[in-house]
Design a protein around this motif. Sequence first.
Motif, mmCIF file in Angstrom:
data_model
loop_
_atom_site.group_PDB
_atom_site.id
_atom_site.type_symbol
_atom_site.label_atom_id
_atom_site.label_comp_id
_atom_site.label_asym_id
_atom_site.label_seq_id
_atom_site.Cartn_x
_atom_site.Cartn_y
_atom_site.Cartn_z
ATOM 1 N N TYR A 152 0.888 -1.300 -0.032
ATOM 2 C CA TYR A 152 -0.021 0.073 -0.068
ATOM 3 C C TYR A 152 0.854 1.198 -0.051
ATOM 4 C CZ TYR A 152 -5.039 1.656 0.466
ATOM 5 O OH TYR A 152 -6.113 2.160 0.005
ATOM 6 N N PHE A 153 0.503 2.213 0.806
ATOM 7 C CA PHE A 153 1.219 3.572 0.582
ATOM 8 C C PHE A 153 1.599 4.019 2.007
ATOM 9 C CE2 PHE A 153 -2.222 3.575 -2.642
ATOM 10 C CZ PHE A 153 -1.333 3.442 -3.760
ATOM 11 N N PHE A 154 2.453 4.811 2.262
ATOM 12 C CA PHE A 154 3.261 5.423 3.547
ATOM 13 C C PHE A 154 3.317 4.374 4.308
ATOM 14 C CE2 PHE A 154 -0.067 8.710 1.949
ATOM 15 C CZ PHE A 154 0.948 9.777 2.141
ATOM 16 N N GLU A 155 4.228 3.327 4.010
ATOM 17 C CA GLU A 155 4.437 2.055 4.519
ATOM 18 C C GLU A 155 5.388 2.186 5.960
ATOM 19 O OE1 GLU A 155 3.463 -1.318 4.309
ATOM 20 O OE2 GLU A 155 2.342 -0.775 2.582
ATOM 21 N N ASP A 156 5.733 3.454 6.009
ATOM 22 C CA ASP A 156 6.583 3.708 7.039
ATOM 23 C C ASP A 156 5.325 3.715 8.314
ATOM 24 O OD1 ASP A 156 8.815 4.394 8.738
ATOM 25 O OD2 ASP A 156 8.430 6.492 8.565
ATOM 26 N N GLU A 157 4.345 4.357 8.064
ATOM 27 C CA GLU A 157 3.247 4.280 9.119
ATOM 28 C C GLU A 157 2.729 2.960 9.462
ATOM 29 O OE1 GLU A 157 2.451 6.916 10.518
ATOM 30 O OE2 GLU A 157 3.908 8.077 9.362
ATOM 31 N N VAL A 158 2.798 2.320 8.511
ATOM 32 C CA VAL A 158 2.395 0.730 8.657
ATOM 33 C C VAL A 158 3.598 -0.020 9.414
ATOM 34 C CG1 VAL A 158 2.072 -1.542 7.556
ATOM 35 C CG2 VAL A 158 1.577 0.441 6.376
ATOM 36 N N ALA A 159 4.504 0.167 9.264
ATOM 37 C CA ALA A 159 5.633 -0.333 10.250
ATOM 38 C C ALA A 159 5.604 -0.139 11.685
ATOM 39 C CB ALA A 159 7.051 -0.160 9.587
ATOM 40 N N LEU A 170 6.047 -7.728 6.517
ATOM 41 C CA LEU A 170 6.778 -7.060 5.473
ATOM 42 C C LEU A 170 6.133 -6.067 4.765
ATOM 43 C CD1 LEU A 170 8.927 -7.689 3.028
ATOM 44 C CD2 LEU A 170 7.283 -9.426 2.066
ATOM 45 N N ILE A 171 6.559 -4.968 4.657
ATOM 46 C CA ILE A 171 6.164 -3.688 3.994
ATOM 47 C C ILE A 171 6.781 -3.521 2.717
ATOM 48 C CG2 ILE A 171 5.683 -2.544 6.510
ATOM 49 C CD1 ILE A 171 8.237 -0.790 5.870
ATOM 50 N N THR A 172 5.813 -3.247 1.810
ATOM 51 C CA THR A 172 6.059 -3.312 0.262
ATOM 52 C C THR A 172 5.433 -1.976 0.052
ATOM 53 O OG1 THR A 172 4.579 -4.548 -0.658
ATOM 54 C CG2 THR A 172 6.656 -5.587 -0.022
ATOM 55 N N ILE A 193 11.437 4.005 -1.038
ATOM 56 C CA ILE A 193 11.694 2.598 -0.546
ATOM 57 C C ILE A 193 13.117 2.360 -0.084
ATOM 58 C CG2 ILE A 193 11.968 0.220 -1.447
ATOM 59 C CD1 ILE A 193 9.444 0.921 -3.193
ATOM 60 N N GLU A 194 14.060 3.154 -0.624
ATOM 61 C CA GLU A 194 15.502 3.008 -0.066
ATOM 62 C C GLU A 194 15.615 3.779 1.206
ATOM 63 O OE1 GLU A 194 17.765 4.113 -3.900
ATOM 64 O OE2 GLU A 194 18.937 2.595 -3.002
ATOM 65 N N SER A 195 14.691 4.686 1.678
ATOM 66 C CA SER A 195 14.922 5.045 2.951
ATOM 67 C C SER A 195 14.194 4.098 3.995
ATOM 68 C CB SER A 195 14.171 6.413 3.009
ATOM 69 O OG SER A 195 12.770 6.342 3.139
ATOM 70 N N LEU A 196 13.242 3.362 3.656
ATOM 71 C CA LEU A 196 12.541 2.379 4.515
ATOM 72 C C LEU A 196 13.497 0.948 4.688
ATOM 73 C CD1 LEU A 196 9.059 1.887 2.962
ATOM 74 C CD2 LEU A 196 9.678 3.006 5.080
ATOM 75 N N LEU A 197 14.352 1.001 3.779
ATOM 76 C CA LEU A 197 15.273 -0.251 3.729
ATOM 77 C C LEU A 197 16.288 0.077 4.840
ATOM 78 C CD1 LEU A 197 15.437 -1.212 -0.017
ATOM 79 C CD2 LEU A 197 15.052 -2.917 1.539
ATOM 80 N N ALA A 198 16.621 1.625 4.808
ATOM 81 C CA ALA A 198 17.791 2.104 5.770
ATOM 82 C C ALA A 198 17.195 2.013 7.212
ATOM 83 C CB ALA A 198 18.125 3.226 5.178
#
Length: 463
Positions: A152-159, A170-172, A193-198
């Motif tokens: 979905y979107f804004f996966e940082d909020e999901v995490a 797993l957030i995608t 996505i790269e910022s989420l990976l970090a």
Amino acid sequence: MRKIIFTIAIMLSITLQFCNIKSYNSDIIIKNGTIVTVDSTNTVIENGAIVILDNKIIEIGNTDVILQKYTAEQIIDAEGNIVMPGLVNVHTHLAMTIFRGIADDITLHKWLHDYIFPVEGKFIDKDAISLGTKLAIIEMIHSGTTMFNDMYFFEDEVAKAAKLIGMRGLITESLIDFPTPNFKTPAEGMAYIESLLATYKDDELIDVGVAVHSPYTCSSDLLVNAFNLAKKYDVPYHIHVAETKWEFDTIMAQYNLTPVGYLDSLGVLADRTIAAHCVWLTPEDIQIMADRKVGIAHNPECNMKISSGVAPIPELLTANAEVGIGTDGVASNNNLNLIEEMHTMALLHKLSKMSPTVLTALEVVRASTIGGATVLQKDKEIGSLEVGKLADIIIIDTNKPNTTPMYNVYSTIVYSVSGTDVKDVIINGKVVMRNKTLLNINEKEVMRSVNKMAKEIKKTVAK
Ligand SMILES: [Zn+2]
């Protein structure tokens, strides 16, 4: 007298040492349960116990033997209960809980264009994602899910919501060739996505992957660039594939290839690929999926509700493809209950093939646990109850009329248990639900907030 007491004390000490009584400490012991391990030989232990230390399972065995050897901070009595690995939901869009039941019983086109796209455009922001995801996670834990795969979107909020409640995920973030609520261009999405990976590198609960919406909403370049990003970081690649006949016909008309053939020609089908739906597959497509070791995310209830068709799951399993079970988003299901999904999956394929021998209860239990873990490339860590694996465990109350008597534990799980029978849930060695109450979040407060938001959404839909 003193001498006698001293002698007795010495003898007692020697006896305790000799018997090795309660010499090991642990965090949690689950005792007296029917342990369904879902290991490679499908071991079931009656009157079994599991010992947890930190976030791992350190021993499994007979309750009497375990209790002689270990003490624990917390002992959970699972007498008359099923103890099994947590369920893995391999494909969903969590925050769509806020749109549950917004429009049903209409065509997919009308559903998407008249309802879902307009309300997503107006209401999906960071706060809505956070709230909708919290509700989704509460619902999933109540019905035994301990890991999800969200697109979905804004996966940082999901995490953040998952970590708050203690859920594994797993957030995608979904990449697509038009602006989303979170970014204007796919390049911005890839940077996000790269910022989420970090941010979530080495996180205990959160894994990060790359999602592309589908072969018909993403250009070939985007499909390939996103795959290369997933490859660079060695993470999963998540995509909707061959969901409807319309998609099959559209891709065929454009490329003279099936959706699977087209994706294979781009080189994006591999073991890191998680392909949701896979309803419209030819026999050649099935072989490609098995050969490339693509993870199949089967969503039976969504496929039935939208009338997409029946995915060839028995054929995929015969070809040794990896199959897990998902719910898809709530707006097309309308719940996140994997126990119900298992039940539906078993019945759907029997009816579709007109054969009661298709898909056994054991196969369905394996798909919802170790199968799902394999699809998400987590089978070394979760998906079965084995020493050394992470402690993601659910306890199902079977002291119930609907689960009495129990002749075969797999039959009980797939055909008799209801999602509300899940009593306790442990994720990463931590109890997150005890006696049907979540420990890390106020469930009623979340439901109140969602109802408040739904009132605003309803006003928009009514116009
Ligand atoms: Zn989906």
